[in-house]
Design a protein around this motif. Structure first.
Motif, PDB file in Angstrom:
ATOM      1  N   LYS A  75       3.955  11.307   5.067  1.00 45.37           N
ATOM      2  CA  LYS A  75       4.790  10.185   5.485  1.00 45.37           C
ATOM      3  C   LYS A  75       3.835   9.058   5.869  1.00 45.37           C
ATOM      4  CE  LYS A  75       8.927   8.852   7.239  1.00 45.37           C
ATOM      5  NZ  LYS A  75       9.863   8.290   6.327  1.00 45.37           N
ATOM      6  N   ALA A  76       3.870   7.981   5.121  1.00 51.38           N
ATOM      7  CA  ALA A  76       2.946   6.875   5.361  1.00 51.38           C
ATOM      8  C   ALA A  76       3.155   6.284   6.755  1.00 51.38           C
ATOM      9  CB  ALA A  76       3.140   5.797   4.300  1.00 51.38           C
ATOM     10  N   ASP A  77       2.031   5.937   7.401  1.00 52.22           N
ATOM     11  CA  ASP A  77       2.112   5.300   8.717  1.00 52.22           C
ATOM     12  C   ASP A  77       1.335   3.989   8.740  1.00 52.22           C
ATOM     13  OD1 ASP A  77      -0.536   6.071   8.776  1.00 52.22           O
ATOM     14  OD2 ASP A  77      -0.354   7.378  10.510  1.00 52.22           O
ATOM     15  N   GLY A  78       1.106   3.431   7.558  1.00 54.07           N
ATOM     16  CA  GLY A  78       0.406   2.165   7.465  1.00 54.07           C
ATOM     17  C   GLY A  78       0.357   1.702   6.025  1.00 54.07           C
ATOM     18  N   THR A  79      -0.156   0.523   5.840  1.00 52.80           N
ATOM     19  CA  THR A  79      -0.274  -0.035   4.495  1.00 52.80           C
ATOM     20  C   THR A  79      -1.466   0.578   3.771  1.00 52.80           C
ATOM     21  OG1 THR A  79      -1.689  -1.843   5.222  1.00 52.80           O
ATOM     22  CG2 THR A  79       0.708  -2.242   5.254  1.00 52.80           C
ATOM     23  N   LEU A  80      -1.521   0.340   2.485  1.00 50.61           N
ATOM     24  CA  LEU A  80      -2.629   0.854   1.680  1.00 50.61           C
ATOM     25  C   LEU A  80      -3.968   0.335   2.207  1.00 50.61           C
ATOM     26  CD1 LEU A  80      -2.932   2.691  -0.792  1.00 50.61           C
ATOM     27  CD2 LEU A  80      -3.009   0.640  -2.187  1.00 50.61           C
ATOM     28  N   SER A  81      -4.033  -0.944   2.567  1.00 55.81           N
ATOM     29  CA  SER A  81      -5.300  -1.499   3.061  1.00 55.81           C
ATOM     30  C   SER A  81      -5.684  -0.879   4.410  1.00 55.81           C
ATOM     31  CB  SER A  81      -5.240  -3.017   3.145  1.00 55.81           C
ATOM     32  OG  SER A  81      -4.262  -3.439   4.060  1.00 55.81           O
ATOM     33  N   ALA A  82      -4.705  -0.519   5.236  1.00 54.82           N
ATOM     34  CA  ALA A  82      -5.014   0.145   6.506  1.00 54.82           C
ATOM     35  C   ALA A  82      -5.614   1.531   6.237  1.00 54.82           C
ATOM     36  CB  ALA A  82      -3.763   0.256   7.369  1.00 54.82           C
ATOM     37  N   TYR A  83      -5.039   2.257   5.292  1.00 55.66           N
ATOM     38  CA  TYR A  83      -5.613   3.559   4.910  1.00 55.66           C
ATOM     39  C   TYR A  83      -7.019   3.384   4.338  1.00 55.66           C
ATOM     40  CZ  TYR A  83      -1.440   6.454   5.567  1.00 55.66           C
ATOM     41  OH  TYR A  83      -0.393   7.158   6.104  1.00 55.66           O
ATOM     42  N   ALA A  84      -7.217   2.332   3.548  1.00 55.14           N
ATOM     43  CA  ALA A  84      -8.536   2.089   2.951  1.00 55.14           C
ATOM     44  C   ALA A  84      -9.579   1.827   4.029  1.00 55.14           C
ATOM     45  CB  ALA A  84      -8.466   0.928   1.968  1.00 55.14           C
ATOM     46  N   GLU A  85      -9.208   1.054   5.025  1.00 53.78           N
ATOM     47  CA  GLU A  85     -10.146   0.757   6.123  1.00 53.78           C
ATOM     48  C   GLU A  85     -10.502   2.030   6.883  1.00 53.78           C
ATOM     49  OE1 GLU A  85     -12.755  -1.225   8.451  1.00 53.78           O
ATOM     50  OE2 GLU A  85     -11.750  -1.972   6.647  1.00 53.78           O
ATOM     51  N   ARG A  86      -9.505   2.852   7.184  1.00 51.93           N
ATOM     52  CA  ARG A  86      -9.781   4.122   7.872  1.00 51.93           C
ATOM     53  C   ARG A  86     -10.640   5.035   7.006  1.00 51.93           C
ATOM     54  NH1 ARG A  86      -3.792   5.200  10.239  1.00 51.93           N
ATOM     55  NH2 ARG A  86      -3.378   5.230   8.023  1.00 51.93           N
ATOM     56  N   ALA A  87     -10.357   5.062   5.702  1.00 50.61           N
ATOM     57  CA  ALA A  87     -11.116   5.921   4.784  1.00 50.61           C
ATOM     58  C   ALA A  87     -12.569   5.486   4.684  1.00 50.61           C
ATOM     59  CB  ALA A  87     -10.464   5.917   3.401  1.00 50.61           C
ATOM     60  N   ARG A  88     -12.793   4.189   4.664  1.00 56.14           N
ATOM     61  CA  ARG A  88     -14.182   3.698   4.606  1.00 56.14           C
ATOM     62  C   ARG A  88     -14.961   4.120   5.845  1.00 56.14           C
ATOM     63  NH1 ARG A  88     -11.527  -1.037   2.660  1.00 56.14           N
ATOM     64  NH2 ARG A  88     -11.627  -1.038   0.418  1.00 56.14           N
ATOM     65  N   LYS A  89     -14.317   4.037   6.993  1.00 56.83           N
ATOM     66  CA  LYS A  89     -14.977   4.414   8.253  1.00 56.83           C
ATOM     67  C   LYS A  89     -15.213   5.926   8.329  1.00 56.83           C
ATOM     68  CE  LYS A  89     -13.312   0.533  10.947  1.00 56.83           C
ATOM     69  NZ  LYS A  89     -12.374   0.083  11.987  1.00 56.83           N
ATOM     70  N   ALA A  90     -14.259   6.701   7.819  1.00 50.21           N
ATOM     71  CA  ALA A  90     -14.339   8.167   7.899  1.00 50.21           C
ATOM     72  C   ALA A  90     -15.100   8.796   6.740  1.00 50.21           C
ATOM     73  CB  ALA A  90     -12.923   8.758   7.958  1.00 50.21           C
ATOM     74  N   GLY A  91     -15.331   8.023   5.669  1.00 45.15           N
ATOM     75  CA  GLY A  91     -16.003   8.563   4.493  1.00 45.15           C
ATOM     76  C   GLY A  91     -15.061   9.342   3.593  1.00 45.15           C
ATOM     77  N   GLY A  92     -13.767   9.173   3.776  1.00 44.96           N
ATOM     78  CA  GLY A  92     -12.764   9.850   2.951  1.00 44.96           C
ATOM     79  C   GLY A  92     -11.374   9.534   3.477  1.00 44.96           C
ATOM     80  N   ILE A  93     -10.375   9.816   2.683  1.00 48.05           N
ATOM     81  CA  ILE A  93      -8.997   9.512   3.062  1.00 48.05           C
ATOM     82  C   ILE A  93      -8.564  10.454   4.173  1.00 48.05           C
ATOM     83  CG2 ILE A  93      -6.599   9.520   2.298  1.00 48.05           C
ATOM     84  CD1 ILE A  93      -7.590   8.611  -0.437  1.00 48.05           C
ATOM     85  N   VAL A  94      -8.047   9.859   5.235  1.00 47.27           N
ATOM     86  CA  VAL A  94      -7.498  10.607   6.362  1.00 47.27           C
ATOM     87  C   VAL A  94      -6.004  10.276   6.387  1.00 47.27           C
ATOM     88  CG1 VAL A  94      -7.577  10.974   8.835  1.00 47.27           C
ATOM     89  CG2 VAL A  94      -9.665  10.344   7.601  1.00 47.27           C
ATOM     90  N   ALA A  95      -5.207  11.221   5.924  1.00 50.24           N
ATOM     91  CA  ALA A  95      -3.757  10.977   5.860  1.00 50.24           C
ATOM     92  C   ALA A  95      -2.994  12.229   6.188  1.00 50.24           C
ATOM     93  CB  ALA A  95      -3.377  10.502   4.463  1.00 50.24           C
TER      94      ALA A  95
END
Length: 119
Positions: free
Chosen positions: A99-119
């Motif tokens: 269940k999405a909890d943000g926009t695609l760009s928000a997920y991208a920003e979190r993924a860049r910081k974490a080194g992978g998709i966190v969903a």
């Protein structure tokens, strides 16, 4: 079970048409929430998809992470995702609980910081 049921394909297509219409009107595209999360159960690949191309519905737009630590927003062919197999030969699966909890760009920003998709 079908990887992408009609309801999901319809939402991806509707988002794609909306952005195509906005581009035609000279407006900025919308940053949609991902509609679906796909992943390899026996490898590290993950895709969060938000729309498909109205001209070619086999092309989806989203956040793609092949498990190498370099997630990026881009396009991918759904037919190629369906053909992917992990280390044990398992096919790509859809996260039925996503269940999405943000926009695609928000997920991208979190993924860049974490080194992978966190969903």
């Amino acid at each position: 079970m079908d990887l992408l049921p009609k309801a999901i394909l319809d939402q991806l297509a509707a988002n794609g048409r909306t952005n195509q219409d906005r581009i035609a009107a000279g407006e900025d595209t919308l940053d949609f929430e991902p509609v679906v999360k796909l992943f390899t159960p026996d490898a590290g690949a993950t895709w969060l998809l938000s729309e498909t191309d109205p001209e070619d519905p086999d092309i989806a737009h989203g956040l793609c992470d092949l498990g190498l630590g370099f997630p990026e927003i881009g396009s991918v062919r759904l037919s190629e995702i369906r053909a992917v197999r992990g280390r044990l030969g398992l096919p790509v699966e859809r996260d039925l609980h996503f269940k999405a909890d943000g926009t695609l760009s928000a997920y991208a920003e979190r993924a860049r910081k974490a080194g992978g998709i966190v969903a």
